[in-house]
Scaffold this motif. Structure first.
Motif, PDB file in Angstrom:
ATOM      1  N   ALA A 324      58.504 -35.066  29.962  1.00 33.34           N
ATOM      2  CA  ALA A 324      59.065 -35.727  28.780  1.00 33.34           C
ATOM      3  C   ALA A 324      59.341 -34.709  27.679  1.00 33.34           C
ATOM      4  N   LEU A 325      58.437 -33.771  27.519  1.00 33.19           N
ATOM      5  CA  LEU A 325      58.626 -32.728  26.513  1.00 33.19           C
ATOM      6  C   LEU A 325      59.844 -31.880  26.845  1.00 33.19           C
ATOM      7  N   ALA A 326      60.023 -31.554  28.122  1.00 34.55           N
ATOM      8  CA  ALA A 326      61.151 -30.719  28.530  1.00 34.55           C
ATOM      9  C   ALA A 326      62.482 -31.444  28.389  1.00 34.55           C
ATOM     10  N   HIS A 327      62.505 -32.729  28.720  1.00 37.05           N
ATOM     11  CA  HIS A 327      63.767 -33.465  28.739  1.00 37.05           C
ATOM     12  C   HIS A 327      64.144 -34.055  27.387  1.00 37.05           C
ATOM     13  N   ARG A 328      63.145 -34.353  26.537  1.00 37.86           N
ATOM     14  CA  ARG A 328      63.451 -35.073  25.308  1.00 37.86           C
ATOM     15  C   ARG A 328      62.807 -34.471  24.060  1.00 37.86           C
ATOM     16  N   GLY A 329      61.794 -33.633  24.246  1.00 34.13           N
ATOM     17  CA  GLY A 329      61.055 -33.152  23.098  1.00 34.13           C
ATOM     18  C   GLY A 329      61.472 -31.805  22.562  1.00 34.13           C
ATOM     19  N   THR A 330      62.096 -30.972  23.380  1.00 34.11           N
ATOM     20  CA  THR A 330      62.422 -29.620  22.929  1.00 34.11           C
ATOM     21  C   THR A 330      63.484 -29.605  21.845  1.00 34.11           C
ATOM     22  N   SER A 331      64.258 -30.671  21.723  1.00 27.83           N
ATOM     23  CA  SER A 331      65.265 -30.727  20.665  1.00 27.83           C
ATOM     24  C   SER A 331      64.653 -31.041  19.308  1.00 27.83           C
ATOM     25  N   VAL A 332      63.375 -31.386  19.281  1.00 32.96           N
ATOM     26  CA  VAL A 332      62.667 -31.685  18.030  1.00 32.96           C
ATOM     27  C   VAL A 332      61.822 -30.470  17.659  1.00 32.96           C
ATOM     28  N   LEU A 520      60.982 -41.598  37.506  1.00 30.71           N
ATOM     29  CA  LEU A 520      60.071 -40.880  36.611  1.00 30.71           C
ATOM     30  C   LEU A 520      60.694 -40.673  35.239  1.00 30.71           C
ATOM     31  N   ARG A 521      61.979 -40.420  35.209  1.00 35.27           N
ATOM     32  CA  ARG A 521      62.647 -40.168  33.929  1.00 35.27           C
ATOM     33  C   ARG A 521      62.594 -41.406  33.025  1.00 35.27           C
ATOM     34  N   ARG A 522      62.669 -42.598  33.620  1.00 37.30           N
ATOM     35  CA  ARG A 522      62.646 -43.818  32.822  1.00 37.30           C
ATOM     36  C   ARG A 522      61.298 -44.029  32.128  1.00 37.30           C
ATOM     37  N   GLN A 523      60.252 -43.410  32.602  1.00 37.57           N
ATOM     38  CA  GLN A 523      58.920 -43.589  32.040  1.00 37.57           C
ATOM     39  C   GLN A 523      58.596 -42.598  30.916  1.00 37.57           C
ATOM     40  N   GLU A 524      59.487 -41.679  30.643  1.00 39.32           N
ATOM     41  CA  GLU A 524      59.193 -40.632  29.678  1.00 39.32           C
ATOM     42  C   GLU A 524      59.241 -41.141  28.236  1.00 39.32           C
ATOM     43  N   LEU A 525      58.502 -40.459  27.368  1.00 41.90           N
ATOM     44  CA  LEU A 525      58.610 -40.710  25.940  1.00 41.90           C
ATOM     45  C   LEU A 525      60.029 -40.377  25.478  1.00 41.90           C
ATOM     46  N   ARG A 526      60.544 -41.161  24.564  1.00 41.67           N
ATOM     47  CA  ARG A 526      61.887 -40.936  24.044  1.00 41.67           C
ATOM     48  C   ARG A 526      61.871 -39.906  22.906  1.00 41.67           C
ATOM     49  N   ARG A 527      63.066 -39.449  22.558  1.00 40.72           N
ATOM     50  CA  ARG A 527      63.172 -38.444  21.501  1.00 40.72           C
ATOM     51  C   ARG A 527      62.614 -38.944  20.166  1.00 40.72           C
ATOM     52  N   PRO A 528      62.865 -40.210  19.764  1.00 42.41           N
ATOM     53  CA  PRO A 528      62.272 -40.663  18.496  1.00 42.41           C
ATOM     54  C   PRO A 528      60.753 -40.547  18.452  1.00 42.41           C
ATOM     55  N   ALA A 529      60.117 -40.661  19.601  1.00 43.15           N
ATOM     56  CA  ALA A 529      58.659 -40.505  19.622  1.00 43.15           C
ATOM     57  C   ALA A 529      58.266 -39.087  19.230  1.00 43.15           C
ATOM     58  N   PHE A 530      58.984 -38.105  19.732  1.00 42.64           N
ATOM     59  CA  PHE A 530      58.688 -36.716  19.369  1.00 42.64           C
ATOM     60  C   PHE A 530      59.040 -36.447  17.902  1.00 42.64           C
ATOM     61  N   ALA A 531      60.087 -37.103  17.402  1.00 41.40           N
ATOM     62  CA  ALA A 531      60.423 -36.955  15.985  1.00 41.40           C
ATOM     63  C   ALA A 531      59.309 -37.517  15.105  1.00 41.40           C
ATOM     64  N   GLU A 532      58.711 -38.633  15.514  1.00 45.65           N
ATOM     65  CA  GLU A 532      57.595 -39.205  14.758  1.00 45.65           C
ATOM     66  C   GLU A 532      56.392 -38.266  14.770  1.00 45.65           C
ATOM     67  N   LEU A 561      47.443 -35.919  17.535  1.00 43.23           N
ATOM     68  CA  LEU A 561      48.839 -35.605  17.836  1.00 43.23           C
ATOM     69  C   LEU A 561      48.988 -35.143  19.279  1.00 43.23           C
ATOM     70  N   ASN A 562      48.001 -34.412  19.802  1.00 39.26           N
ATOM     71  CA  ASN A 562      48.025 -34.064  21.222  1.00 39.26           C
ATOM     72  C   ASN A 562      47.989 -35.319  22.083  1.00 39.26           C
ATOM     73  N   ARG A 563      47.188 -36.277  21.680  1.00 39.15           N
ATOM     74  CA  ARG A 563      47.075 -37.520  22.449  1.00 39.15           C
ATOM     75  C   ARG A 563      48.371 -38.325  22.416  1.00 39.15           C
ATOM     76  N   GLU A 564      49.144 -38.177  21.355  1.00 41.42           N
ATOM     77  CA  GLU A 564      50.407 -38.912  21.273  1.00 41.42           C
ATOM     78  C   GLU A 564      51.401 -38.459  22.337  1.00 41.42           C
ATOM     79  N   MET A 565      51.201 -37.273  22.915  1.00 41.75           N
ATOM     80  CA  MET A 565      52.100 -36.747  23.944  1.00 41.75           C
ATOM     81  C   MET A 565      51.511 -36.894  25.348  1.00 41.75           C
ATOM     82  N   SER A 566      50.449 -37.655  25.500  1.00 38.25           N
ATOM     83  CA  SER A 566      49.717 -37.722  26.756  1.00 38.25           C
ATOM     84  C   SER A 566      50.544 -38.330  27.889  1.00 38.25           C
ATOM     85  N   THR A 567      50.314 -37.812  29.078  1.00 36.69           N
ATOM     86  CA  THR A 567      50.951 -38.359  30.271  1.00 36.69           C
ATOM     87  C   THR A 567      50.520 -39.793  30.521  1.00 36.69           C
TER      88      THR A 567
END
Length: 850
Positions: A324-332, A520-532, A561-567
């Motif tokens: 999720a971090l690789a696909h949606r979080g690196t842009s944040v 698997l991709r459908r289960q990932e955190l979205r970009r707004p989650a990483f922005a938050e 904040l680490n827990r907010e990114m948990s698998t």
């Protein structure tokens, strides 16, 4: 043993296809005969002859293989098979019996997969039934009723040939009213590994034993300096208690040769439970005290013993979702910093709690699925080994065996590729004994088949699901124990597997992002989650700079904040959002404890005054490094500190308030809006501003002239009284008789005038008490002697218009020489300010200090 390619999507060789066609023809002959017999059954019944066994595809009876012991039989063993048969039809089954069947030798891993998928009976493929005493008979099976069976047979009777894997089946044969002849009404397929002697080359097997859980701790702590942690719920205590998932994982794993893969967040949570902790039973309720300290202490003590001397791999704190971090979080911005922080704290957490030094150079994406972006993110925090899976890094078609796990994938990174078949063997619902037994036998069959593919020794890694259920863990332990007691495998640490010599034929190409599974991709955190998450981190950074003990905030919020990114949030998007909201809300509440006190409208009468602004700190600790800025929105009318705004540094002790004064100067009448705002020392706004109005009323020149004239008259009156006193004192010093003889009428007139003035001064002084007469003036009044108030008070005209000495005397007797009503200046206030205003909130129409 054939060495055909054994990977999903791989085509068999031409020789293999020819052998399969021949096998199909051979298998078809008995099938055709069975069909002919089936059609002839009614005629045979009419003639009174017994019908032969027929094939049934109806699967009328469900066969459950609940136990098979030993899982890997050897020469001299007795195989015991037990389970249940259940009639699923609406009619009774008669003349029923359970029998055992040994199928043909299976040459490839793909054939094992094919047998595991089958649910019907194939006479040629499922072998002949052992008859006689190796069956169990039932007079009748009633509809919906389960019947238990148990059959034991010596391994020598099973007629195994060469070493390897054999199909093994348990079947139920009987008759139904609609088909009154013997036929197979139900069957269950499984496998029997046969390797009675030590294998020439043993496979080195690494089995990962994960201790991972969901998020349990919040960022919140209890009031006071103890910082009592607050838990989302008490579910962790259930997992740690006897029979719980984590208790079973620990109890089963401590007797196995495994590599422990641990989420440090789990250790931190359990460690927090060993002391006082709080549990939030409802989002709006006050947390209650937790009561499971003893359970947490016992589990932690047993884990410390279990991992002593064993290999421990620490995941980044809270097991962040790398994909999720690789696909949606690196842009944040800042997302990768969160991963780095989670990696840095992992080792210290494990060492502190378990007293062992873990390996932190392994990254484990979800299900071992990788693409170039995932690899880059996984290695960005310092890991140089990525645990992948063979269904992601697929081998080339020409490779006829399963290669070793390690292979270089570039940039100094090693992919440790776990075997997909072995790793996914325990992912189904294994709560039923039959499902668990089948999973164990299939795992062992695949392992033995893998070992027999080639004479090369290889290193194989098994990476099961992150959070196995209790039944899944039980099946894993049973399979691994049988494997370790077997003759074709030997245990190996994960670090050793990663260092093994790569197979030259193994793939080293990471699949493109387009091949990443959509499920698997459908289960990932979205970009707004990483922005938050990034927004919350910014707030933490802004808050910590004003704190004297920043670690009391940085540590709990950093871990949150680490827990907010948990698998573990995969598939639980709403719960993940709720957790993020709670962390942000708590941070806002906490930082809001340092705030400006609201002010109402303020009145300013005059050219200059001071405006006090109060800062309140309701935190336990002191705050510092704050700057308070007061800004005038109309500096032409009202200036602050000689300009449009002024700033002052401020520090407030915990639980206290602090008022700060700002000098103002007014140039014109009218209201002016003033804004107070706190800033950090680096210029970032802190908290909400406070806005209030200042009503300016300028003092005119005419009024000042009148006041100045009044003051001048008071000064002149005082001077006249002083000269009159001096003259009277000089005359009293002369001889009274001489004074009477030589008294000049004009002087006498003056003397009497002076006495009247003094008497008037006494009366005008608002006192008849000699003690209140300043400088002994009352003792010198009148010829009747000192201290004769009756005479003084009775003098007519003492306060007349010609005698202003009374007011003048009060002026001169005021301490310090101040006129009545004149304000006393504070040494610390700028002229003409008075004492500081109260720190309490201003009331309606409050006045500033002047």
């Amino acid at each position: 043993m054939a060495e055909a390619a054994d990977f999903l999507g791989t085509s068999p060789s031409p020789a293999r296809r020819w052998l399969r066609r021949a096998g199909a023809l051979l298998a078809g002959a008995p099938l055709l005969a069975g069909l002919l017999q089936f059609s002839a059954a009614p005629a045979a019944q009419a003639s009174g002859r017994q019908a032969p066994v027929a094939v049934s595809g109806s699967r009328t009876v469900a066969v459950s293989l609940d136990a098979l012991s030993p899982s890997v039989p050897s020469a001299g063993d007795t195989l015991t098979v037990s389970g249940t048969v259940t009639n699923k039809s609406r009619q009774a089954v008669t003349d029923a019996h359970v029998g055992l069947r040994v199928g043909p030798h299976l040459d490839t891993r793909s054939e094992i997969d094919a047998v595991a998928r089958r649910t019907d009976f194939e006479p040629g493929a499922d072998g002949s039934e052992f008859g006689g005493k190796y069956t169990q008979k039932f007079a009748a099976l009633q509809p919906g009723v389960a019947q238990h069976f148990s059959i034991s047979v010596p391994a020598s009777k099973l007629d195994f040939g060469a070493d390897g894997v054999y199909g093994f089946s348990v079947s139920l044969s009987g008759q139904t009213p609609a088909q009154p002849w013997e036929q197979v009404l139900g069957i269950q397929h499984t496998f029997l590994p046969w390797q009675p002697s030590e294998a020439d080359t043993k496979t080195k097997t690494t089995f990962l034993w994960p201790l991972v859980s969901t998020v349990h701790m919040t960022a919140e702590t209890g009031p006071g300096e103890l910082q009592t942690p607050v838990f989302l719920d008490d579910d962790l205590a259930k997992d740690l208690a006897p029979g719980g998932r984590l208790e079973r994982m620990l109890a089963l794993g401590k007797d196995l040769d495994v590599t422990w893969v641990i989420d440090p967040d789990l250790l931190a949570s359990v460690d927090a439970m060993t002391r006082n902790y709080l549990v939030r039973t409802d989002a709006s309720a006050t947390p209650v005290a937790g009561t499971h300290q003893a359970v947490a202490k016992q589990w932690l003590a047993e884990l410390q013993q279990a991992v002593a001397g064993k290999e421990v791999v620490a995941l980044p704190f809270a097991d962040p979702d790398l994909a999720a971090l690789a696909h949606r979080g690196t842009s944040v911005s800042g997302s990768l910093s969160q991963l780095k922080d989670a990696t840095d704290v992992a080792a210290s957490t494990v060492e502190t709690v378990l007293h062992v030094k873990p390996a932190t150079d392994f990254a484990w994406p979800v299900d071992g699925a990788v693409d170039p972006a995932i690899v880059r993110v996984a290695t960005s925090a310092g890991a140089d080994k990525v645990i992948a899976r063979s269904d992601s890094l697929e081998e080339p078609d020409g490779l006829t065996y399963t290669p070793s796990a390690a292979r270089p994938i570039g940039q100094g990174t090693t992919a440790v590729v776990a075997d997909a078949r072995l790793s996914t063997a325990f992912e189904d619902d294994l709560s039923q004994a039959g499902a668990s037994t089948l999973a164990v036998q299939r795992f062992l069959a695949q392992s033995l088949e893998l070992d027999g593919q080639t004479g090369k020794q290889r290193s194989i890694v098994v990476a099961p699901q992150r959070m196995p259920s209790t039944s899944q863990a039980q099946a894993m332990a049973q399979a691994l124990l049988a494997l370790q007691q077997g003759t074709w495998s030997q245990p190996q640490d994960l670090a050793a597997a990663a260092k093994a010599k790569p197979d030259p034929g193994a793939t080293t190409k990471v699949p493109p992002s387009s091949d990443y599974p959509s499920s698997l991709r459908r289960q990932e955190l979205r970009r707004p989650a990483f922005a938050e998450i990034a927004t919350t981190q910014d707030k933490v950074d802004n808050f910590k700079v004003v704190l004297t003990y920043a670690s009391r905030v940085v540590t709990p919020f950093g871990r949150a904040l680490n827990r907010e990114m948990s698998t573990s949030w995969r598939g639980h998007g709403k719960a993940a959002e709720s957790f993020r909201d709670s962390v942000r809300a708590y941070l806002d509440d906490l930082s809001g404890e340092v705030k400006l006190i609201d002010k109402s409208e303020t009145k300013l009468s005059g050219h200059s005054a001071t405006i006090p602004v109060t800062v309140q700190n309701n935190l336990v600790q002191d705050v510092d490094h704050l700057v308070l800025r007061l800004t005038s929105t109309n500096p032409t009318r009202l200036k602050i500190g000689g300009d449009a705004y002024a700033e002052q540094p401020i520090a407030v002790s915990g639980g206290h308030s602090q008022s700060v004064k700002f000098t103002t100067s007014a140039n014109a009448n009218g209201p002016v809006t003033v804004v107070a705002q706190l800033y950090t020392q680096d210029g970032q706004e802190y908290g909400a501003p406070v806005t209030f109005d200042v009503k300016v009323t300028e003092v005119t020149a005419t009024v000042m002239l009148v006041i100045g004239g009044g003051v001048l008259l008071l000064v002149l009156a005082g001077f006249r009284m002083y000269t009159q006193r001096k003259r009277a004192a000089a005359r009293e010093a002369q001889d009274p008789a001489d004074e009477q003889d030589t008294e000049d009428p004009e002087d006498a007139q003056d003397t009497g005038k002076t006495q009247d003035t003094r008497g008037g001064a006494d009366n005008a002084g608002d006192t008849t008490d000699p003690a209140q007469a300043p400088d002994g003036a009352a003792a010198s009044d009148g010829p009747d002697g000192p201290g004769t108030p009756g005479r003084t008070a009775g003098r007519p005209g003492g306060d007349g218009p010609e005698n202003p000495a009374g007011p003048a005397r009060r002026l001169t007797q005021e301490p310090g020489g101040r006129a009545p009503g004149e304000d006393r200046e504070q040494p610390s206030d700028p002229t003409p300010d008075t004492a500081s205003e109260s720190a309490d909130p201003s009331g309606t129409g409050e006045k500033v200090d002047r």
